[in-house]
Design an enzyme around this catalytic site. Structure first.
Site, PDB file in Angstrom:
ATOM      1  CD  GLU A  79      -1.503  -0.367   3.603  1.00 42.88           C
ATOM      2  OE1 GLU A  79      -2.276   0.579   3.737  1.00 42.88           O
ATOM      3  OE2 GLU A  79      -1.543  -1.400   4.305  1.00 42.88           O
ATOM      4  CB  CYS A 111      -2.206  -4.806   6.363  1.00 46.69           C
ATOM      5  SG  CYS A 111      -1.899  -3.139   6.926  1.00 46.69           S
ATOM      6  CB  THR A 152       1.281   2.341  15.286  1.00 46.54           C
ATOM      7  OG1 THR A 152       0.551   3.318  14.538  1.00 46.54           O
ATOM      8  CG2 THR A 152       0.756   2.312  16.698  1.00 46.54           C
ATOM      9  CB  SER A 201      -8.459   0.978  12.907  1.00 46.85           C
ATOM     10  OG  SER A 201      -7.596   1.327  13.971  1.00 46.85           O
ATOM     11  CG  HIS A 233      -1.993  -7.015  10.409  1.00 49.14           C
ATOM     12  ND1 HIS A 233      -0.851  -6.540   9.815  1.00 49.14           N
ATOM     13  CD2 HIS A 233      -2.791  -5.935  10.632  1.00 49.14           C
ATOM     14  CE1 HIS A 233      -0.957  -5.228   9.669  1.00 49.14           C
ATOM     15  NE2 HIS A 233      -2.119  -4.834  10.165  1.00 49.14           N
ATOM     16  CE  LYS A 242      -7.149  -3.962  24.061  1.00 48.64           C
ATOM     17  NZ  LYS A 242      -7.215  -2.488  24.006  1.00 48.64           N
ATOM     18  CG  ASN A 269       1.706  -1.682  10.875  1.00 51.17           C
ATOM     19  OD1 ASN A 269       1.862  -2.750  10.279  1.00 51.17           O
ATOM     20  ND2 ASN A 269       0.557  -1.033  10.878  1.00 51.17           N
ATOM     21  CB  SER A 302      -7.679  -0.554   7.273  1.00 47.64           C
ATOM     22  OG  SER A 302      -7.154  -0.651   8.568  1.00 47.64           O
TER      23      SER A 302
HETATM   24  N1  CAA Z   1       1.044   3.229  30.798  1.00 47.36           N
HETATM   25  C1  CAA Z   1       0.609   2.072  30.252  1.00 47.36           C
HETATM   26  N2  CAA Z   1      -0.391   2.024  29.319  1.00 47.36           N
HETATM   27  C2  CAA Z   1      -0.934   3.189  28.912  1.00 47.36           C
HETATM   28  C3  CAA Z   1      -0.513   4.434  29.441  1.00 47.36           C
HETATM   29  C4  CAA Z   1       0.518   4.424  30.431  1.00 47.36           C
HETATM   30  N3  CAA Z   1       0.992   5.558  30.968  1.00 47.36           N
HETATM   31  N4  CAA Z   1      -1.239   5.401  28.852  1.00 47.36           N
HETATM   32  C5  CAA Z   1      -2.086   4.785  27.966  1.00 47.36           C
HETATM   33  N5  CAA Z   1      -1.897   3.453  28.025  1.00 47.36           N
HETATM   34  C6  CAA Z   1      -2.572   2.412  27.238  1.00 47.36           C
HETATM   35  C7  CAA Z   1      -4.053   2.670  27.063  1.00 47.36           C
HETATM   36  O1  CAA Z   1      -4.806   2.233  28.192  1.00 47.36           O
HETATM   37  C8  CAA Z   1      -4.324   1.847  25.811  1.00 47.36           C
HETATM   38  O2  CAA Z   1      -4.424   0.476  26.132  1.00 47.36           O
HETATM   39  P1  CAA Z   1      -5.844  -0.290  26.077  1.00 47.36           P
HETATM   40  O3  CAA Z   1      -6.345  -0.102  24.668  1.00 47.36           O
HETATM   41  O4  CAA Z   1      -5.489  -1.685  26.382  1.00 47.36           O
HETATM   42  O5  CAA Z   1      -6.703   0.387  27.103  1.00 47.36           O
HETATM   43  C9  CAA Z   1      -3.034   1.999  24.997  1.00 47.36           C
HETATM   44  O6  CAA Z   1      -2.043   2.464  25.914  1.00 47.36           O
HETATM   45  C10 CAA Z   1      -3.156   3.013  23.867  1.00 47.36           C
HETATM   46  O7  CAA Z   1      -3.708   4.182  24.409  1.00 47.36           O
HETATM   47  P2  CAA Z   1      -4.824   4.990  23.587  1.00 47.36           P
HETATM   48  O8  CAA Z   1      -5.856   4.069  23.057  1.00 47.36           O
HETATM   49  O9  CAA Z   1      -5.247   6.143  24.419  1.00 47.36           O
HETATM   50  O10 CAA Z   1      -3.890   5.504  22.400  1.00 47.36           O
HETATM   51  P3  CAA Z   1      -4.207   6.525  21.254  1.00 47.36           P
HETATM   52  O11 CAA Z   1      -5.663   6.764  21.129  1.00 47.36           O
HETATM   53  O12 CAA Z   1      -3.321   7.689  21.429  1.00 47.36           O
HETATM   54  O13 CAA Z   1      -3.671   5.738  19.945  1.00 47.36           O
HETATM   55  C11 CAA Z   1      -3.935   4.019  18.301  1.00 47.36           C
HETATM   56  C12 CAA Z   1      -3.651   4.351  19.774  1.00 47.36           C
HETATM   57  C13 CAA Z   1      -5.424   4.289  18.023  1.00 47.36           C
HETATM   58  C14 CAA Z   1      -3.626   2.561  18.036  1.00 47.36           C
HETATM   59  C15 CAA Z   1      -3.063   4.922  17.396  1.00 47.36           C
HETATM   60  O14 CAA Z   1      -1.716   4.644  17.638  1.00 47.36           O
HETATM   61  C16 CAA Z   1      -3.365   4.769  15.936  1.00 47.36           C
HETATM   62  O15 CAA Z   1      -4.283   5.391  15.402  1.00 47.36           O
HETATM   63  N6  CAA Z   1      -2.568   3.911  15.195  1.00 47.36           N
HETATM   64  C17 CAA Z   1      -2.774   3.677  13.777  1.00 47.36           C
HETATM   65  C18 CAA Z   1      -3.981   2.790  13.493  1.00 47.36           C
HETATM   66  C19 CAA Z   1      -3.751   1.351  13.878  1.00 47.36           C
HETATM   67  O16 CAA Z   1      -2.643   0.881  14.022  1.00 47.36           O
HETATM   68  N7  CAA Z   1      -4.856   0.603  14.017  1.00 47.36           N
HETATM   69  C20 CAA Z   1      -4.764  -0.818  14.256  1.00 47.36           C
HETATM   70  C21 CAA Z   1      -5.845  -1.595  13.548  1.00 47.36           C
HETATM   71  S1  CAA Z   1      -5.898  -1.150  11.820  1.00 47.36           S
HETATM   72  C22 CAA Z   1      -4.832  -2.220  11.058  1.00 47.36           C
HETATM   73  O17 CAA Z   1      -4.525  -3.235  11.574  1.00 47.36           O
HETATM   74  C23 CAA Z   1      -4.332  -1.875   9.703  1.00 47.36           C
HETATM   75  C24 CAA Z   1      -3.008  -1.286   9.864  1.00 47.36           C
HETATM   76  O18 CAA Z   1      -2.006  -1.971   9.863  1.00 47.36           O
HETATM   77  C25 CAA Z   1      -2.927   0.156  10.068  1.00 47.36           C
END
Ligand code: CAA
Length: 373
Positions: A79, A111, A152, A201, A233, A242, A269, A302
């Site tokens: 991609e 992906c 990521t 996502s 993945h 998870k 990733n 996605s």
């Molecule tokens: N200590 C330990 N853990 C902590 C922490 C701390 N101080 N602060 C936060 N955390 C934890 C949170 O509790 C959370 O864990 P849980 O989900 O288990 O509760 C984790 O850290 C992440 O925190 P947030 O959810 O608040 O993080 P965020 O909203 O800032 O971003 C994300 C996380 C959404 C994955 C972001 O990085 C993102 O958008 N990434 C790109 C999209 C992605 O990778 N999606 C995955 C599925 S899509 C896919 O698979 C296709 C692909 O390859 C992209």
């Protein structure tokens, strides 16, 4: 006829950043990245690398003259395409001296396209048993500095040879799959970075794992303890964990998940290659797997597609892995400061814009790079 993975290797660029350092600079608790997301380091692409050069460097590890004479199909899953028309695989012909009486295409569905690529390769071999197929999964995962997706990111390529009587893994014919029109992550043409609904996502990923894995178990009348391991993945290593824990507490699978994430947490990733990076990681880092062990695989793209498929380990598979090469590749990378990484990312050459002038060359270190004429 048994068909599957005969050879497999990965390549990553020579730079990385420490995510704990990125977190500190961004004013975030480092544990959010290292514990919450489960990532230690992110591979950073050099200015002279694109998805083609990453692919060429990975493929060089598994090709030899005899194989080159047998490969009659090259499937390039990405991609991070460098061209809207020409397949990335065609650039590989001149770099790797591949045959001209060979078919070259590129596949796209986020992906997921690497998973369907090995399926297409398998079908091709069923009707052409003496053929060998080169499958590439190569990507640069970029969300932009200061974005939610920044921890990521990553970059890297997987190269595989799919053949009959494979040396590493026999692919089974039992996949379960799902596709729904979901806008969780997409990158419209001409956008450098994707538009992401992170929460949607991760929810869709877990829901698709539950749906496809449960359907697989029902169809095959199997239970979780029939698997030696399940590879995922891995956009970040916490996500697969998870998903797994949402369906089972099977100890063996939880332990093996740790081995399967070993390379991903050091690289990040790599989109299409991510599932296969976790397979390489499990096979190279876990010393307790047995011949004929059943391994499950969850592919996710996605947009969104999920697929669960399986394979069986071939006796002696360990002798066909590239463990020492992969470990040396990771150990010899150079760490960038966060400032150096930001400068590099904000002044990257876009190979799409320079396409007419791009040449791929083997550098003094013998890695494939691109330069503009
Ligand atoms: N200590 C330990 N853990 C902590 C922490 C701390 N101080 N602060 C936060 N955390 C934890 C949170 O509790 C959370 O864990 P849980 O989900 O288990 O509760 C984790 O850290 C992440 O925190 P947030 O959810 O608040 O993080 P965020 O909203 O800032 O971003 C994300 C996380 C959404 C994955 C972001 O990085 C993102 O958008 N990434 C790109 C999209 C992605 O990778 N999606 C995955 C599925 S899509 C896919 O698979 C296709 C692909 O390859 C992209």
């Amino acid at each position: 006829m048994e068909i599957g993975i005969d050879k497999i290797a990965f390549y990553v660029p020579s730079y990385y950043i420490e995510l704990s350092e990125l977190a500190t600079v961004r004013g975030i608790d480092p544990a959010k990245y290292t514990v919450g997301l489960g990532q230690n380091k992110t591979a950073i692409i050099e200015k002279t690398q694109d998805c083609v050069t990453l692919a060429a460097n990975a493929a060089k590890q598994i090709l030899n003259t005899q194989l080159i004479n047998e490969i009659d199909l090259v499937l390039f899953a990405t991609e991070s395409s460098v061209d809207e028309s020409k397949a990335g695989s065609i650039f590989l012909q001149s770099i790797l001296n591949l045959r001209k009486n060979c078919r070259y295409v590129e596949l796209k569905q986020a992906c997921y396209s690497s998973a369907i690529a090995i399926n297409f390769a398998k079908n091709h071999i069923m009707v052409n048993p003496n053929s060998k197929v080169l499958v590439i999964a190569s990507d640069i995962a970029k969300y932009g500095t200061n974005s939610a997706g920044e921890p990521t990111q990553g970059a890297g390529a997987i190269a595989m040879v799919i053949s009959k009587n494979p040396s590493i893994l026999v692919l089974n014919d039992d996949a379960t799959f799902i596709c729904e029109d979901v806008n969780d992550f997409f990158r419209p043409t001409h956008h450098d970075v994707p538009i992401v609904d992170g929460k949607l996502s991760t929810e869709t990923y877990i829901r698709f794992f539950q749906t496809t894995c449960q359907a697989y178990l029902n169809n095959q009348k199997l239970q979780f303890n029939d698997f030696a391991g399940i590879c995922f993945h891995m956009p970040f290593t916490k996500l697969g964990q998870k998903a797994l824990l949402s369906l089972t507490q099977e100890e063996k699978l939880i332990t093996r998940y740790e081995y399967s994430k070993y390379y991903s947490k050091e690289i990040g990733n790599i989109y299409t290659g991510s599932l296969f990076l976790s397979i390489i990681s499990l096979l190279e880092q876990d010393q307790s797997l047995q011949p004929n062990d059943l391994i499950g695989f969850f592919a996710y793209g996605s947009g969104a597609t999920g697929e669960f498929f399986t394979g069986r380990l071939v006796p002696g598979y360990q002798n066909h892995l590239k463990k020492s090469y992969h470990e040396a590749l990771l150990q010899t990378r150079n760490k960038l400061t966060i400032e150096e990484y930001e400068n590099l990312y904000n002044h990257q050459i876009d190979p799409k814009r320079y396409h007419q002038n791009v040449i791929h060359i083997q550098s003094i270190e013998n890695n494939v790079k691109y330069y503009t004429k």
